[in-house]
Structures are given as structure tokens and as C-alpha cells.
Design a protein around this motif. Structure first.
Motif, PDB file in Angstrom:
ATOM      1  N   LEU A   3      18.424  52.378 105.907  1.00  0.00           N
ATOM      2  CA  LEU A   3      17.116  53.013 105.803  1.00  0.00           C
ATOM      3  C   LEU A   3      17.002  53.733 104.470  1.00  0.00           C
ATOM      4  CD1 LEU A   3      14.596  53.551 107.581  1.00  0.00           C
ATOM      5  CD2 LEU A   3      15.647  55.690 108.215  1.00  0.00           C
ATOM      6  N   LEU A  12      10.391  60.359 109.068  1.00  0.00           N
ATOM      7  CA  LEU A  12      11.063  59.261 109.745  1.00  0.00           C
ATOM      8  C   LEU A  12      10.578  59.128 111.174  1.00  0.00           C
ATOM      9  CD1 LEU A  12      14.765  59.650 108.574  1.00  0.00           C
ATOM     10  CD2 LEU A  12      13.109  57.946 107.857  1.00  0.00           C
ATOM     11  N   PHE A  16       8.951  55.424 112.841  1.00  0.00           N
ATOM     12  CA  PHE A  16       9.710  54.496 113.646  1.00  0.00           C
ATOM     13  C   PHE A  16       9.546  54.820 115.117  1.00  0.00           C
ATOM     14  CE2 PHE A  16      12.318  55.203 109.727  1.00  0.00           C
ATOM     15  CZ  PHE A  16      11.671  54.222 109.033  1.00  0.00           C
ATOM     16  N   ASP A 181      13.441  50.127 103.266  1.00  0.00           N
ATOM     17  CA  ASP A 181      13.789  49.120 104.265  1.00  0.00           C
ATOM     18  C   ASP A 181      13.929  49.777 105.633  1.00  0.00           C
ATOM     19  OD1 ASP A 181      15.966  48.742 101.740  1.00  0.00           O
ATOM     20  OD2 ASP A 181      14.619  47.064 102.089  1.00  0.00           O
ATOM     21  N   TYR A 182      13.522  49.054 106.660  1.00  0.00           N
ATOM     22  CA  TYR A 182      13.785  49.500 108.017  1.00  0.00           C
ATOM     23  C   TYR A 182      13.974  48.275 108.888  1.00  0.00           C
ATOM     24  CZ  TYR A 182      13.206  51.396 112.694  1.00  0.00           C
ATOM     25  OH  TYR A 182      13.400  51.728 114.021  1.00  0.00           O
ATOM     26  N   ARG A 184      15.826  46.604 112.818  1.00  0.00           N
ATOM     27  CA  ARG A 184      16.438  46.775 114.124  1.00  0.00           C
ATOM     28  C   ARG A 184      16.949  45.422 114.604  1.00  0.00           C
ATOM     29  NH1 ARG A 184      16.997  51.304 113.215  1.00  0.00           N
ATOM     30  NH2 ARG A 184      16.296  53.145 114.360  1.00  0.00           N
ATOM     31  N   PHE A 220       7.433  49.665 114.389  1.00  0.00           N
ATOM     32  CA  PHE A 220       7.317  50.381 113.122  1.00  0.00           C
ATOM     33  C   PHE A 220       5.889  50.896 113.004  1.00  0.00           C
ATOM     34  CE2 PHE A 220       6.685  50.290 108.396  1.00  0.00           C
ATOM     35  CZ  PHE A 220       7.659  51.217 108.064  1.00  0.00           C
TER      36      PHE A 220
END
Length: 449
Positions: A3, A12, A16, A181-182, A184, A220
Motif C-alpha cells: 500500500l 486509509l 478501503f 497501489d491497493y 486484496r 475500494f
């Protein structure tokens, strides 16, 4: 993925969302689909990225990938009502593997909606990297935005012994000048390779959510556009499908490290896009045939660009406007470039479908006495394509005597040109000249014969 660092944990938390079961989708309309039931890949829906990326300055496609992408049926075809993307171990071009990457750029762009695909991936162990993803249509990466709906074969999955069971989703964007960037992951109880699974994204002004077989594993939040610099996720994107070999995502950077059974086949049964009223959809309407005005004031054009509305002339470097009479009308491109620095300009239009002009020509009038080399180019979904005007070489009608001459270049002379997805309809550039150069261009248009 790591992240990106943000200013506060509160930000944050706002970005998310929690992983949860997806809520029922509101009633939507099917606006685009490909069931892959035809005899061949529909080129009105899909085009290809070809090569190893070096031709656009991204060797290994920016990810140290090992394959050479082709548009051959050996690597991409329709078979039994499915799109097949096949990775093969074979020497081709500069690489030891081949595969394919298809995209809808210039054919389908959209903002918001529900996108669903039924996909089967091969045994990935180890080194194959299938991807079903999206790129924004505006700006340069990461500021254009990227949404990864399905990726498999990561180095972390390999290390955990979950290569065929772990699927990931991610987003990438620009946050105040830095890459953000994120991502899962979802670990399935059984292998996802070898069977079909449904990958679904729902995208609205508040969230991007991704699920596999009805189980949501990625969420997101995108509503804080200004605070989190999320403009990329409120503009149109296009789709991409590919099966990469090796690369930084897999952690395998050498041909010898690829142990996955090859050939390996990624199969897509269907892709369907549903949208609500008010969502944006672009399917690339063709421009009128005949003559298309790029930079001209003539009245015999069937259509033309409108500067300040749907086009802009950008001076990239080392060009100063000078006063000079136009070839026709009242305005022309009249510039001086100083010695010792490269110079260039471009006409940016966004996406334009000029596919009817494939058998035609780019025409313009130019006058100069400069003897240095320069090049004329177009930019499309394949990147830049240039024609070099070198002293003693092909001049396409130009005489460097300081008088106006018509230059006529057949579009067939350009390489890697996608006339269905033009983004810059005229470019001029040159390396640093040895002395000052005056360049005059006017009456730029496309003719379909």
C-alpha cells in the motif's frame, strides 16, 4: 502489493471498505457483450498489443515479462465458442515464449457499470500470469488509472503453495505525484485452474468491488475524489485480457525458471457489461468518409477537428511561433526551432475512429529550407508511428526550397498504426538541429483515397 504511504490512517479507512458478501445489483441494462460465438476474433471489438514492449520503450512490458505478444491464431483464436489465449514455449523475435494480449481500446470504453466474465486459466505452476484488467483512457500510467479484476500466479502465491488457488484484484493510481497501489487476494479452498469461474466487478461513483463466483473479496472506496486523488477512477476505461509468461508479478525472471506446462490456454467463455442510465459508454463511431480536416480552414471537408473543443495543438519543446502568411485561410503552424535542442509538436484529439481512411493518405502543405532530418507521426492504440524525412531520402512531395509543397503520405507507409483508435492525428519532431530552423505546416487533412 504494498500500500502506498498516505498522510493519515483516517484516509486509509475512508478508502478501503470491508470484505463482505456483495449486495444485490440494481436493475441494469446489458450494453455490450462478446459471447465469442463467431468464426474469428471480432476486430471491431478487440485489437492486440504486439511485441515485447521494447518498441514503445517498455521492454518486458514494464514488468520484466518473458513473452513476445503476437496476433497469430497460434496465440489467440476462437475455438468452440470461447476465446483462447495460448502461451507457447518457442523462440520468436527476441523472446523464448509467445502469447497474446487483447484489448478493447478504441472499440469499447466505459465508466461505471457491472462487468462479468467467465474465465478458465491453465495450470500456472510456475510462471504463468493470466490477467483480466482495465486501463484508463486519459493520461500516462499511473495517472491514467488501472483496475485489475483478476490476476493469478503471483510470487507470494507460489511461495505459499497457492499458485492455482489464489486470485488477486488491485487498483493503481497517482497520488500527488507518486504511484499508489491497493490490492486484496482471495484463497480458494480448491484449485481455480482448469475450470471456469465467474469474475465480476461492480463500479459506481462510490466503490469498485470484485467477486469470484459470487464471493466478494475486494472493495475500494472512490468517492473522496479530491482528498485521495482518485480522479482516474471517474473516467472511462477499456478492457485487456492476456496470459503473460514470467515477470515481476511471478518473481520468475528467466526462461529457465518457467516450469508451468506449455502450451497453456486461458479461455474466456463470455464477457458482459451492464450499465445504469447515466453511465458512460464509447463504442468508436466512425468518422465520415471523404476528407477529414486536421488543421485546415478549407470548406470542402466532410468533418474536421474543432480546436478548443475536441482538439488541441501542443508545442512539446523548442518551438516559438513566428509571423508568416498561411498557405490557406488565416492561420498556419509557423514556428522557429533553435539550434542545439530537439523540437516537436502534436495535435491531440482523444480517441478518433478513422478506420475508413485505411486506403487513403495523410496530406498537408509544408515549406522549409532546413536540411536536417525530421519525422512526421501519428499516435494510436499501438503507440507512436513515424515516417522519417531524411536528406536524400523519401520526401513524399516535399522540396526544401522555402516554397509551399504538398506532402502526401499513404497510411500504409506507417507501421503499427490503428486508425480505429487515433489519439494524435498529426505529430512533428526532430533531433537537435545544427542551426536555427523555421518550419511551416498548413492544410493538414486525411483523404480516404
Amino acid at each position: 502489493m504494498n500500500l502506498v504511504r498516505f498522510a493519515s490512517s483516517a484516509l486509509l479507512a475512508s478508502l478501503f471498505g470491508a470484505v463482505c458478501a456483495p449486495s444485490p445489483a440494481a436493475a441494469q441494462t446489458l450494453v455490450w457483450q462478446d459471447e465469442f460465438n463467431g468464426p474469428a476474433i471480432d476486430r471491431n471489438r478487440w485489437t492486440y498489443d504486439v511485441g515485447d514492449g521494447c518498441q514503445i520503450g517498455l521492454c518486458g512490458w514494464g514488468n520484466s515479462e518473458l513473452q513476445y505478444y503476437t496476433s497469430r491464431p497460434e496465440n489467440a483464436r476462437i475455438e468452440n465458442g470461447r476465446l483462447v489465449i495460448e502461451a507457447r514455449r518457442e523462440a520468436f523475435g527476441s523472446r523464448g515464449f509467445t502469447s497474446a494480449r487483447l484489448k478493447t481500446e478504441g472499440r469499447l470504453h466505459f465508466k461505471y457499470g457491472t462487468l462479468e466474465a467467465r474465465i478458465k486459466v491453465p495450470d500456472l505452476r510456475n510462471g504463468l500470469w493470466p490477467a483480466y484488467w482495465m486501463l484508463g483512457t486519459v493520461g500516462n500510467w499511473p495517472a491514467r488509472g488501472e483496475i485489475d479484476l483478476m490476476e493469478m500466479g503471483s510470487a507470494a502465491a507460489i511461495g505459499a503453495g497457492l499458485t492455482n488457488r489464489r486470485v488477486g484484484a488491485a487498483v493503481h493510481w497517482d497520488y500527488r505525484g507518486s504511484q499508489a497501489d491497493y490490492g486484496r487476494d482471495y484463497d480458494s479452498a480448491s484449485d481455480l485452474a482448469g475450470g471456469f469461474h465467474v469474475y465480476r466487478m461492480t463500479w459506481d461513483p462510490q466503490f469498485i468491488r470484485v467477486s469470484v463466483d459470487g464471493r466478494q473479496f475486494f472493495e475500494f472506496a472512490i468517492s473522496d475524489i479530491e482528498g485521495a486523488s482518485l480522479h482516474e477512477f471517474h473516467q472511462q476505461h477499456f478492457l485487456l485480457l492476456n496470459l503473460a509468461v514470467g515477470g515481476s508479478y511471478t518473481g520468475i525472471l528467466s526462461n529457465a525458471g518457467i516450469s508451468a506446462p506449455l502450451p497453456g490456454r486461458m479461455e474466456i467463455d463470455y464477457i458482459r457489461l451492464y450499465q445504469n442510465p447515466g453511465s458512460e459508454l464509447y463504442t468508436g463511431a466512425e468518422a465520415p468518409a471523404g476528407k477529414f480536416g486536421v488543421y485546415t480552414e478549407r470548406g470542402d471537408m466532410n468533418a474536421r477537428l474543432n480546436y478548443g473543443r475536441d482538439a488541441e495543438l501542443y508545442l512539446w519543446n523548442n518551438l516559438t511561433p513566428i509571423a508568416a502568411p498561411a498557405y490557406e485561410g488565416s492561420q498556419s503552424m509557423a514556428f522557429r526551432a533553435n539550434a542545439g535542442a530537439w523540437y516537436g509538436l502534436g495535435v491531440y484529439t482523444g480517441y478518433r475512429n478513422l478506420s475508413r481512411f485505411g486506403n487513403g493518405r495523410l496530406k498537408f502543405h509544408m515549406r522549409t529550407t532546413a536540411t536536417n532530418s525530421f519525422k512526421i507521426g501519428l499516435n494510436s492504440s499501438f503507440g507512436d508511428s513515424w515516417i522519417v524525412f531524411a536528406p536524400g531520402g523519401q520526401q513524399y512531395g516535399l522540396v526544401r526550397d522555402g516554397r509551399w509543397h504538398e506532402v502526401s503520405i499513404p497510411f500504409s507507409a506507417f507501421h503499427d498504426l490503428d486508425l480505429r483508435a487515433l489519439k494524435q492525428m498529426f505529430m512533428l519532431a526532430a533531433d537537435p538541429p545544427g542551426s536555427n530552423v523555421d518550419v511551416f505546416v498548413d492544410n493538414v487533412y486525411y483523404q480516404d483515397y
